[in-house]
Design a protein around this motif. Sequence first.
Motif, PDB file in Angstrom:
ATOM      1  N   ARG A 164      15.548  91.318 145.180  1.00  9.03           N
ATOM      2  CA  ARG A 164      15.789  91.743 143.798  1.00  9.03           C
ATOM      3  C   ARG A 164      14.562  92.406 143.187  1.00  9.03           C
ATOM      4  NH1 ARG A 164      16.257  88.382 138.729  1.00  9.03           N
ATOM      5  NH2 ARG A 164      15.981  86.594 140.089  1.00  9.03           N
ATOM      6  N   THR A 166      14.029  93.635 139.363  1.00 10.76           N
ATOM      7  CA  THR A 166      14.581  93.763 138.023  1.00 10.76           C
ATOM      8  C   THR A 166      13.863  94.875 137.277  1.00 10.76           C
ATOM      9  OG1 THR A 166      15.164  91.425 137.937  1.00 10.76           O
ATOM     10  CG2 THR A 166      14.994  92.573 135.845  1.00 10.76           C
ATOM     11  N   SER A 182      18.193 102.158 139.316  1.00 11.48           N
ATOM     12  CA  SER A 182      18.954 100.967 139.685  1.00 11.48           C
ATOM     13  C   SER A 182      20.038 101.314 140.706  1.00 11.48           C
ATOM     14  CB  SER A 182      19.589 100.351 138.440  1.00 11.48           C
ATOM     15  OG  SER A 182      20.448  99.288 138.792  1.00 11.48           O
ATOM     16  N   VAL A 186      20.290  99.809 144.461  1.00  8.79           N
ATOM     17  CA  VAL A 186      21.486  99.063 144.866  1.00  8.79           C
ATOM     18  C   VAL A 186      22.120  99.704 146.095  1.00  8.79           C
ATOM     19  CG1 VAL A 186      23.838  98.459 144.168  1.00  8.79           C
ATOM     20  CG2 VAL A 186      21.934  98.096 142.583  1.00  8.79           C
ATOM     21  N   LYS A 191      19.222  94.216 145.023  1.00 11.06           N
ATOM     22  CA  LYS A 191      19.729  93.917 143.686  1.00 11.06           C
ATOM     23  C   LYS A 191      18.746  94.528 142.709  1.00 11.06           C
ATOM     24  CE  LYS A 191      21.978  89.505 144.854  1.00 11.06           C
ATOM     25  NZ  LYS A 191      21.548  89.351 146.258  1.00 11.06           N
TER      26      LYS A 191
END
Length: 325
Positions: A164, A166, A182, A186, A191
Motif C-alpha cells: 500500500r 497512500t 492512484s 493500482v 493499493k
Amino acid sequence: MKLCIFGAGAIGGLMAAKLVRKGEVDVTVIARGPHLKAMQEKGLVLRSGDGEIVTRPRCVASAEEAGPQDYVLITLKAPALPGAAQQMQPLIGPDTTIVAAVNGIPWWYFHKLAGPHEGRRVESVDPGGAVSALLPPEKVLGCIIYPAAEVPEPGVIEHTYGDRFTLGEPDGSRSERADALSKALVAAGFKAPVRPKIRDELWVKLWGNMAFNPLSALTTATLDIITGEAELRAVCRAMMLEGQAVAEKLGVRFAIDVDKRIAGGAEVGAHKTSMLQDLERGRPMEIDALLGSVVELADLVEVPAPTCRTVLALLRTRGRLAGCY
C-alpha cells in the motif's frame, strides 16, 4: 504518463519493477554505482512470494538524462534529501508533481495546513529552507509508504511484505493528479487509496517509527523484543503518547489507540528496523525525520516530551560516534 523514480533503492525499485511490468507508464529510474550498472546490464530483478520477475526500466545516472517528468517519485532516505534536491531540478517542469515518498515528518508538512502554523518551515528536515526552495510544497503530493523491501545485491529487490502507498493532497482536496497516479499504481498491483487527511495516516505510521527505530538503534533489538520486553515496551509507549499529544495539538486524529499500534509492530516479528540496518551498515540514520522533528513540533505546540528528548539526545550521540549522523 512520464514518471521518474529518484533514488531507486528498495522501495523505488519495487515500484519501478511493478509499473514497468504493467507497461502503462513511461518509467525512468535514477540510480548510481553498482546498482545502476547491474540494472542496465541485467535488468531490475524483483523477488517476492510470487516468485521472481525481471524488468527493464530505463535506468540513468542523472536527472539531465531523464528530462522533465509528469511525476517525480522521491524514494530517498530523509538525510539525503537536502543534498539531492538540486540534482532533481532537470526533472521538474511547470506541471510536474513531486511525490514525497519519504519517512517521518516531511518538509511540506505545514503547506496548506489551516491554522496558526500554516506555511511554517520544519527546520529539522528543511534546514534553512534548502529543500522547500528547490522542491516547492505546492508541487507536492503526499505519499505514505507501507511495503518493506531490501536490496540484497545490486540490481535485485526483495519484497517481504506490504503493498500500500497512500496518497493525499496537503490541502485535503481530491485532485486529478492524485487520482491519475492512484490508478497507475493500482493497475501495477498496489493499493493506492487517496485520503483527504494524509497527515492523520502519516502520524499513525510515524507513531511507531518514532519509537521503534530509535530504540532499536540504541539497543540493537529487533521489533519482537522492543514490543515484547516489558521495560522497552514501556519506554516505547511513553514516547508514542508524547508524540500523540503533539499530533493532536496540530489537529491530527488517531483512528487506533497506542496499544493497537504497538501490537501492529509486534506482528512484524524479529525484524530489524531501517534505522538499525543503517547503523549496522554505516549509513546516515533518519534521526531528525523520525524523532528530531517530533521534538521540534513539541516545542512549537508547547507539549512536554521528556522521554522523546532523552532518547533523541542518546540517539544523536550514538549516531555521531558511529559516523551515521
